[in-house]
Write an enzyme that holds these catalytic residues in place. Structure first.
Site, PDB file in Angstrom:
ATOM      1  N   ARG A  85       0.841  -1.201   0.000  1.00  0.00           N
ATOM      2  CA  ARG A  85       0.000   0.000   0.000  1.00  0.00           C
ATOM      3  C   ARG A  85       0.879   1.255   0.000  1.00  0.00           C
ATOM      4  O   ARG A  85       1.061   1.904  -1.023  1.00  0.00           O
ATOM      5  CB  ARG A  85      -0.951  -0.022   1.210  1.00  0.00           C
ATOM      6  CG  ARG A  85      -2.132   0.955   1.102  1.00  0.00           C
ATOM      7  CD  ARG A  85      -1.796   2.389   1.435  1.00  0.00           C
ATOM      8  NE  ARG A  85      -1.244   2.555   2.775  1.00  0.00           N
ATOM      9  CZ  ARG A  85      -0.783   3.706   3.228  1.00  0.00           C
ATOM     10  NH1 ARG A  85      -0.781   4.788   2.454  1.00  0.00           N
ATOM     11  NH2 ARG A  85      -0.284   3.794   4.443  1.00  0.00           N
ATOM     12  N   ASP A  86       1.472   1.591   1.116  1.00  0.00           N
ATOM     13  CA  ASP A  86       2.280   2.812   1.205  1.00  0.00           C
ATOM     14  C   ASP A  86       3.484   2.744   0.275  1.00  0.00           C
ATOM     15  O   ASP A  86       3.922   3.753  -0.277  1.00  0.00           O
ATOM     16  CB  ASP A  86       2.742   3.015   2.651  1.00  0.00           C
ATOM     17  CG  ASP A  86       3.184   4.438   2.952  1.00  0.00           C
ATOM     18  OD1 ASP A  86       3.179   5.263   2.020  1.00  0.00           O
ATOM     19  OD2 ASP A  86       3.515   4.726   4.107  1.00  0.00           O
TER      20      ASP A  86
ATOM     21  N   HIS B  50       5.392   4.498  12.714  1.00  0.00           N
ATOM     22  CA  HIS B  50       5.516   4.456  11.253  1.00  0.00           C
ATOM     23  C   HIS B  50       6.485   5.553  10.834  1.00  0.00           C
ATOM     24  O   HIS B  50       6.210   6.741  11.039  1.00  0.00           O
ATOM     25  CB  HIS B  50       4.127   4.693  10.641  1.00  0.00           C
ATOM     26  CG  HIS B  50       4.094   4.742   9.150  1.00  0.00           C
ATOM     27  ND1 HIS B  50       3.561   3.710   8.391  1.00  0.00           N
ATOM     28  CD2 HIS B  50       4.470   5.697   8.264  1.00  0.00           C
ATOM     29  CE1 HIS B  50       3.628   4.042   7.112  1.00  0.00           C
ATOM     30  NE2 HIS B  50       4.179   5.248   7.011  1.00  0.00           N
TER      31      HIS B  50
ATOM     32  N   HIS C  10       9.275   7.278   7.906  1.00  0.00           N
ATOM     33  CA  HIS C  10       9.875   7.427   6.585  1.00  0.00           C
ATOM     34  C   HIS C  10      11.321   7.881   6.768  1.00  0.00           C
ATOM     35  O   HIS C  10      11.673   8.494   7.774  1.00  0.00           O
ATOM     36  CB  HIS C  10       9.079   8.426   5.745  1.00  0.00           C
ATOM     37  CG  HIS C  10       7.774   7.875   5.265  1.00  0.00           C
ATOM     38  ND1 HIS C  10       7.491   7.687   3.931  1.00  0.00           N
ATOM     39  CD2 HIS C  10       6.680   7.447   5.946  1.00  0.00           C
ATOM     40  CE1 HIS C  10       6.273   7.179   3.807  1.00  0.00           C
ATOM     41  NE2 HIS C  10       5.759   7.022   5.015  1.00  0.00           N
TER      42      HIS C  10
ATOM     43  N   CYS D  15       4.187   9.679  -0.125  1.00  0.00           N
ATOM     44  CA  CYS D  15       2.802  10.127  -0.220  1.00  0.00           C
ATOM     45  C   CYS D  15       2.645  11.035  -1.439  1.00  0.00           C
ATOM     46  O   CYS D  15       3.399  12.002  -1.584  1.00  0.00           O
ATOM     47  CB  CYS D  15       2.396  10.873   1.048  1.00  0.00           C
ATOM     48  SG  CYS D  15       0.715  11.543   0.969  1.00  0.00           S
TER      49      CYS D  15
ATOM     50  N   ASN E 223       9.450   4.647   3.058  1.00  0.00           N
ATOM     51  CA  ASN E 223       9.458   4.154   4.429  1.00  0.00           C
ATOM     52  C   ASN E 223      10.822   3.541   4.743  1.00  0.00           C
ATOM     53  O   ASN E 223      11.625   3.263   3.842  1.00  0.00           O
ATOM     54  CB  ASN E 223       8.405   3.049   4.592  1.00  0.00           C
ATOM     55  CG  ASN E 223       6.995   3.509   4.321  1.00  0.00           C
ATOM     56  OD1 ASN E 223       6.245   3.815   5.221  1.00  0.00           O
ATOM     57  ND2 ASN E 223       6.618   3.554   3.043  1.00  0.00           N
TER      58      ASN E 223
END
Length: 299
Positions: free
Chosen positions: A13-14, A206, A208, A239, A248
């Site tokens: 996903r990310d 989370h 990055h 993003c 990430n």
């Protein structure tokens, strides 16, 4: 016994949402299945966003339908609003991860809603689940350390959202450094503040690696007692609504650091490195993760 650190894999996903090239549904499914075979037990598989805004996330229902239900694996769907929740429930996801931005600037750019409106949406989703059922809900507080539009984010902004999310009854709160601006000392303070605001709710982090502090921040989180961290194979990510956003922390890099330090993760490091390299090649780029470039030690 060594301490176990759970790594939630967010690559499908990310990791993919900001790439210029889009993987096909079949390629995404191959990635997910290989990650699960390599040890991923919780994995963010799909995003229930408008594919017109984020075309890389198209095919969510098709992907979820192709994944055989499995008690050993939890497939997570990203949710931004009530429509996303409805799609997540219909698709049969094991978890719903609802995102609430800490700032109005990022919220309006990313979700078309202020922080207050997003928090209200989270409350409405939790209320709907209480009445009608559905998968467990986790809440991610995005741009919890800094916003590309509004600048610095205060501890109070994050704590307000965390306290409300805990009252709504979410299963877990993730504190997200969406644009990679955090430092280890702020991470520790923010963890302590959120833990005080939501003492009975599990916390997740989370990070990055935009400014090369991702692994240091993960270390600070583990030292502060956190035992659930997000990561993306190959160091993929970013993003589409955050200028200059990069990936990430790499799952393989995080696994290497933790296991060298005596922690357990349950991952096959060799398999992770190969997955990161293969997916990066499909996307026409070199792996962003350090182990994707250098390999593990000893070889």
């Amino acid at each position: 016994m060594s301490r176990f650190i759970q790594i939630v894999e967010v690559g499908p996903r990310d990791g993919l949402q900001n790439e210029k090239l889009s993987l096909t549904v079949a390629e995404k499914l191959d990635m997910i299945r290989r990650l699960e075979a390599a040890g991923a037990r919780r994995i963010e598989t799909v995003s229930f966003v408008n594919p017109n805004r984020v075309p890389q996330m198209a095919g969510a229902e098709e992907i979820q339908a192709a994944l055989t239900p499995d008690l050993d694996h939890s497939r997570i769907g990203l949710v931004l609003n009530m429509r996303g929740w409805e799609r997540c429930v219909s698709a049969g996801c094991d978890e719903a991860n609802v995102v609430v931005c800490a700032t109005d600037g990022f919220g309006l750019a990313n979700q078309g809603a202020t922080a207050r409106q997003q928090l209200d949406a989270l409350g409405a989703i939790c209320e709907r689940r209480a009445l009608e059922g559905g998968p467990p809900i986790t809440a991610t507080i995005s741009v919890a350390f800094g916003c590309p539009f509004d600048g610095e984010v205060s501890e109070d902004q994050v704590v307000t959202i965390a306290r409300a999310a805990a009252l709504f009854g979410v299963a877990e709160i993730a504190i997200a450094d969406t644009i990679g601006v955090a430092d280890p000392w702020t991470v520790r303070r923010r963890v302590e503040a959120v833990r005080e605001a939501a003492p009975d709710t599990r916390l997740r982090l989370h990070f990055h690696d935009t400014r090369n502090t991702g692994l240091a921040n993960a270390y600070a989180g583990v030292e502060a007692g956190i035992d659930v961290l997000d990561a993306s194979v190959g160091g993929l990510g970013g993003c589409p609504f955050a200028p200059n956003a990069t990936g990430n922390i790499g799952t393989e890099d995080l696994v290497y650091m933790l296991e060298r330090g005596g922690y357990e993760t349950g991952y096959d490091l060799d398999a992770l490195i190969q997955i990161g390299r293969d997916v990066s090649e499909r996307l026409g780029k070199a792996p962003a993760s350090s182990l994707g470039k250098a390999g593990k030690f000893p070889a």
